[in-house]
Write a protein that holds these residues in place. Structure first.
Motif, short mmCIF file in Angstrom:
data_model
loop_
_atom_site.label_atom_id
_atom_site.label_comp_id
_atom_site.label_asym_id
_atom_site.label_seq_id
_atom_site.Cartn_x
_atom_site.Cartn_y
_atom_site.Cartn_z
N VAL A 29 -68.12 -11.41 -36.08
CA VAL A 29 -68.87 -12.66 -36.06
C VAL A 29 -69.61 -12.69 -34.73
N SER A 30 -70.89 -13.00 -34.75
CA SER A 30 -71.63 -13.05 -33.49
C SER A 30 -71.17 -14.25 -32.69
N ALA A 31 -71.40 -14.18 -31.36
CA ALA A 31 -70.99 -15.28 -30.48
C ALA A 31 -71.64 -16.58 -30.95
N LEU A 32 -72.87 -16.48 -31.42
CA LEU A 32 -73.58 -17.67 -31.89
C LEU A 32 -72.91 -18.26 -33.13
N ASP A 33 -72.57 -17.37 -34.10
CA ASP A 33 -71.90 -17.85 -35.32
C ASP A 33 -70.56 -18.49 -34.99
N ALA A 34 -69.84 -17.88 -34.04
CA ALA A 34 -68.52 -18.40 -33.66
C ALA A 34 -68.65 -19.82 -33.11
N VAL A 35 -69.67 -20.03 -32.27
CA VAL A 35 -69.91 -21.36 -31.69
C VAL A 35 -70.23 -22.36 -32.80
N LYS A 36 -71.11 -21.96 -33.69
CA LYS A 36 -71.52 -22.86 -34.77
C LYS A 36 -70.33 -23.20 -35.67
N LYS A 37 -69.51 -22.19 -35.95
CA LYS A 37 -68.35 -22.39 -36.82
C LYS A 37 -67.33 -23.34 -36.19
N SER A 38 -67.12 -23.17 -34.88
CA SER A 38 -66.12 -24.01 -34.21
C SER A 38 -66.66 -25.41 -33.95
N GLY A 39 -68.01 -25.53 -34.00
CA GLY A 39 -68.61 -26.86 -33.77
C GLY A 39 -68.66 -27.27 -32.32
N LYS A 40 -68.28 -26.35 -31.42
CA LYS A 40 -68.40 -26.70 -30.00
C LYS A 40 -68.79 -25.51 -29.13
#
Ligand code: ARG
Length: 276
Positions: A29-40
């Motif tokens: 998972v890209s760092a960007l996707d991880a951020v979006k998924k976690s919502g923060k």
């Protein structure tokens, strides 16, 4: 024919099974996707650096504010996530980024060639010069870089100011060598206390930061000279290889620059400092 096909099919099946876990690993998972998924979005900073980032009371609660924080809020807004702030020592920021404890660093960080080896940086969002914070009582004594040659100089651990203190003030060849005349501490606020308590005589910091501390402390003053910042000011740091997140950060910076918003954030941060 049969004789031949069977082992081949078995072989292919085994090969396929072996490849499965490998395949799963190849699509991280890209760092960007991880951020979006976690919502923060988790910002790492060292909130001892007004007007970039500092602590203040907002409605009675201790809050980290500053123009770096304002930029981080815009990045989070553009990504549609909330912002969480982790305040830590400056010299621990890049390790925290690397281990995934934080998603980005906005801390008035200079994108040096050395740091670029292990970290990716955004475009420059603020330019800076370095100077020395001294005691007001010494203003007539420390008027040139040369006049500080025998003084005890403080600099934040892990910051480029250590190199300035050692090389440009002390004339040392190696910024990594220890010196009894250069004191390195994790937090700028502690170095300011050392200066007020006469444990050190000067503190190398960004000009804006020196001005901020001098205006909050009448016993401190800004030396009348600067060290131009050869490496170009401040940039946002992300974990090496986080291209999609970096692109998003750069897009936010470009948007803020176009509208002149960053200059506005600097003015706002300085105003918040005055309320201290
Ligand atoms: N620009 C300097 C560096 O990158 C100092 C930054 C210190 N930042 C802070 N938030 N204390 O090394």
């Amino acid at each position: 024919m049969h004789k031949f096909l069977k082992p081949t099919a078995t072989f292919l099946l085994i090969l396929g099974l072996l490849a499965l876990p490998g395949c799963a690993k190849k699509t991280p998972v890209s760092a960007l996707d991880a951020v979006k998924k976690s919502g923060k979005l988790i910002l790492g900073t060292s909130a001892d650096f007004p007007p970039y980032e500092f602590h203040t009371q907002v409605n009675g609660a201790d809050t980290v504010v500053g123009f770096d924080v304002a930029i981080a809020k815009e990045v989070a807004k553009d990504l549609g996530v909330s912002l969480e702030i982790k305040d830590m020592k400056f010299d621990g920021l890049l390790a925290a980024l690397d281990s995934g404890n934080i998603d980005l660093v906005i801390a008035g960080m200079t994108p040096t060639e050395e740091r670029k080896k292990s970290t990716d940086f955004s475009s420059i969002y603020y330019r800076a010069e370095q100077t020395v914070l001294i005691r007001a009582a010494d203003a007539a004594k420390y008027t040139t870089v040369e006049s500080l040659k025998k003084a005890v100089i403080g600099a934040q651990k892990g910051a480029i100011q250590v190199g300035i203190a050692k090389k440009q003030i002390k004339g040392m060849a190696d910024a990594n060598a220890g010196s009894p005349e250069v004191k390195e501490l994790g937090k700028v606020a502690d170095l300011v206390l050392e200066l007020k308590n006469r444990k050190i005589d000067g503190l190398v910091v960004e000009t804006e930061v020196a001005k901020a501390y001098a205006s909050a402390n009448p016993d401190l003053a800004v030396a009348p000279f600067v060290f131009p910042d050869s490496e170009g000011g401040s940039a946002v740091a992300v974990k090496k290889g986080s291209q999609a997140l970096l692109d998003a950060v750069n897009a936010t910076i470009a948007r803020l620059e176009e509208t002149g918003a960053i200059a506005g954030f600097v003015t706002e941060a300085k105003a918040a400092m005055d309320q201290l």
